[in-house]
Enzyme design. Structure first.
Site, mmCIF file in Angstrom:
data_model
loop_
_atom_site.group_PDB
_atom_site.id
_atom_site.type_symbol
_atom_site.label_atom_id
_atom_site.label_comp_id
_atom_site.label_asym_id
_atom_site.label_seq_id
_atom_site.Cartn_x
_atom_site.Cartn_y
_atom_site.Cartn_z
ATOM 1 N N ARG A 8 0.730 -1.301 -0.133
ATOM 2 C CA ARG A 8 0.046 -0.136 -0.054
ATOM 3 C C ARG A 8 0.926 1.196 0.157
ATOM 4 O O ARG A 8 1.972 1.165 0.654
ATOM 5 C CB ARG A 8 -0.874 -0.095 1.250
ATOM 6 C CG ARG A 8 -1.958 1.361 1.158
ATOM 7 C CD ARG A 8 -2.503 1.499 2.642
ATOM 8 N NE ARG A 8 -1.755 1.493 3.566
ATOM 9 C CZ ARG A 8 -1.130 2.647 3.955
ATOM 10 N NH1 ARG A 8 -1.293 3.764 3.357
ATOM 11 N NH2 ARG A 8 -0.113 2.791 5.024
ATOM 12 N N VAL A 9 0.364 1.959 -0.887
ATOM 13 C CA VAL A 9 0.968 3.693 -0.762
ATOM 14 C C VAL A 9 -0.160 4.605 -0.512
ATOM 15 O O VAL A 9 -1.276 4.148 -1.129
ATOM 16 C CB VAL A 9 1.847 4.061 -1.935
ATOM 17 C CG1 VAL A 9 3.182 3.038 -1.849
ATOM 18 C CG2 VAL A 9 1.203 3.836 -3.237
ATOM 19 N N SER A 10 0.122 5.591 -0.217
ATOM 20 C CA SER A 10 -0.998 6.384 0.030
ATOM 21 C C SER A 10 -1.779 7.329 -1.044
ATOM 22 O O SER A 10 -2.702 7.718 -1.160
ATOM 23 C CB SER A 10 -0.708 7.624 1.108
ATOM 24 O OG SER A 10 -0.298 6.930 2.536
ATOM 25 N N SER A 11 -0.976 7.519 -2.175
ATOM 26 C CA SER A 11 -1.571 8.163 -3.282
ATOM 27 C C SER A 11 -0.866 7.611 -4.616
ATOM 28 O O SER A 11 0.249 6.860 -4.559
ATOM 29 C CB SER A 11 -1.059 9.502 -3.259
ATOM 30 O OG SER A 11 0.191 9.864 -3.253
ATOM 31 N N GLN A 14 2.852 8.150 -5.457
ATOM 32 C CA GLN A 14 3.806 7.445 -4.669
ATOM 33 C C GLN A 14 4.175 5.952 -5.359
ATOM 34 O O GLN A 14 3.564 5.410 -5.916
ATOM 35 C CB GLN A 14 3.765 7.073 -3.297
ATOM 36 C CG GLN A 14 3.474 8.237 -2.510
ATOM 37 C CD GLN A 14 2.962 7.961 -1.052
ATOM 38 O OE1 GLN A 14 1.898 7.295 -0.807
ATOM 39 N NE2 GLN A 14 3.579 8.703 -0.065
#
Length: 76
Positions: A8-11, A14
């Protein structure tokens, strides 16, 4: 028993590549790796939900860091 990975990355801007490289080196099949580009503040993430539906007792879940699952350690 099956093994799954979660990244997972926040955006979207990224890069998730470092996490994917580590998960594939574990080794995990690409088809068993779930990826979200979503904030860790909520567990209402599309791929996280799909992964949780897929996991069964005895399966292995691999993440590169516990904070990739979410920000709330109590909920993790």
């Amino acid at each position: 028993m099956a093994a799954y990975g979660y990244a997972r990355v926040s955006s979207r801007d990224q890069n998730v590549r470092r996490q994917l490289d580590a998960l594939q080196a574990f080794p995990l099949s690409k088809r068993n790796i779930y990826i979200d580009h979503w904030t860790g503040a909520t567990f209402d993430r599309p791929q996280y939900r799909a992964l949780m539906r897929r996991l069964r007792a005895g399966d292995v879940l691999v993440v590169t860091s516990i904070d990739r699952l979410g920000r709330s350690y109590a909920e993790i």
